[in-house]
Design an enzyme around this catalytic site. Structure first.
Site, PDB file in Angstrom:
ATOM      1  CE  LYS A  99      -2.202   4.798   3.871  1.00 44.25           C
ATOM      2  NZ  LYS A  99      -2.043   3.773   2.733  1.00 44.25           N
ATOM      3  CB  ALA A 186       2.001  -1.859   2.940  1.00 43.41           C
ATOM      4  CG  ASN A 208      -2.799   0.588  -5.321  1.00 42.98           C
ATOM      5  OD1 ASN A 208      -3.690   1.083  -5.752  1.00 42.98           O
ATOM      6  ND2 ASN A 208      -1.584   0.924  -6.147  1.00 42.98           N
TER       7      ASN A 208
END
Length: 256
Positions: A99, A186, A208
């Site tokens: 990534k 994100a 995350n």
């Protein structure tokens, strides 16, 4: 879901990808991955212990035989820095699927698209399979795909912000034009954000902070698993059209 998400020849039954940062412990991270039902985890090469055996090792908790490790370039602000980081990762773990993220500044962590495109071209030339974090700009998304990236990963909103999908129109435009997987990366803050991303037609969601900083990370991981599945099924089902006025559920004909 019967259908699979395919990235660079790798077939995944889960369309959710989680990170390995901000968790209280690696054990909690492993429990979250299990609850989320994920098959791929992204790893910040610079920030996670992969080699120092005198300290807890991520691989002791998240088995590389069970999970696909996706090295990322978190914290890189130039193309050269990102390329160097991923070359070191390949030497350390023989990782080829990566990534890429090249950031513009510390305050927003917004991607520097010029540097990102430059790095992507060089990495692909060097034999890497590149999943790329990018802005929600359809023009740059097309350029990255044309360069050979195997997945386009537009931001929903700023990294770690939890603001959700702030530009659904552009995300949808990227989905419509892309022939490789589109994965929102994100900005997801809660399960409804993940569902929105999937209802727009995205192929997956990467997150995350939304899980790691939840009051109950394990329960939130489970919620995210169900949200991604529900959003995907709703997209495939095709939602009813929006209408300006009421439309009765029961037929008007044949009333007593």
């Amino acid at each position: 879901m019967a259908e699979c998400l395919e990235i660079a020849g790798r077939k995944l039954s889960s369309r959710l990808i989680i990170g390995t940062g901000k968790y209280a412990t690696y054990q909690q991270n492993a429990e979250a991955a299990e609850a989320a039902g994920v098959e791929m985890v992204t790893v910040a090469v610079r920030r996670v212990n992969l080699t120092d055996k005198d300290k807890p090792l991520l691989v002791d908790y998240l088995d590389p035989e069970k999970y696909i490790y996706l090295p990322n370039t978190a914290g890189c602000f130039t193309a050269d820095d990102a390329i160097r980081t991923l070359r070191l990762a390949r030497e350390a773990g023989d990782w080829n699927l990566v990534k890429l993220e090249v950031l513009a500044d510390q305050k927003t962590l917004y991607p520097d698209m010029e540097e990102t495109l430059s790095a992507a071209k060089l990495l692909i030339k060097d034999g890497f399979e590149v999943m790329v974090y990018c802005s929600d700009d359809p023009v740059y998304a097309r350029k990255l795909e044309d360069a050979g990236c195997c997945a386009i990963m537009p931001l929903g909103s700023l990294i770690g912000s939890g603001l959700g999908i702030i530009n659904p129109v552009n995300i949808r435009l990227i989905v419509e034009q892309s022939s490789v997987p589109v994965i929102v990366d994100a900005g997801v803050g809660t399960a409804s954000d993940a569902a929105v991303a999937m209802e727009l037609g995205c192929d997956g969601v990467l997150m995350n902070t939304a899980i790691a900083e939840a009051k109950d990370p394990i329960l939130m991981a489970s919620a995210m698993k169900h949200a991604v599945i529900a959003g995907r099924e709703a997209y495939l089902a095709g939602r009813m059209p929006k209408k300006r006025y009421a439309d009765p559920s029961s037929p008007l004909a044949g009333l007593i």
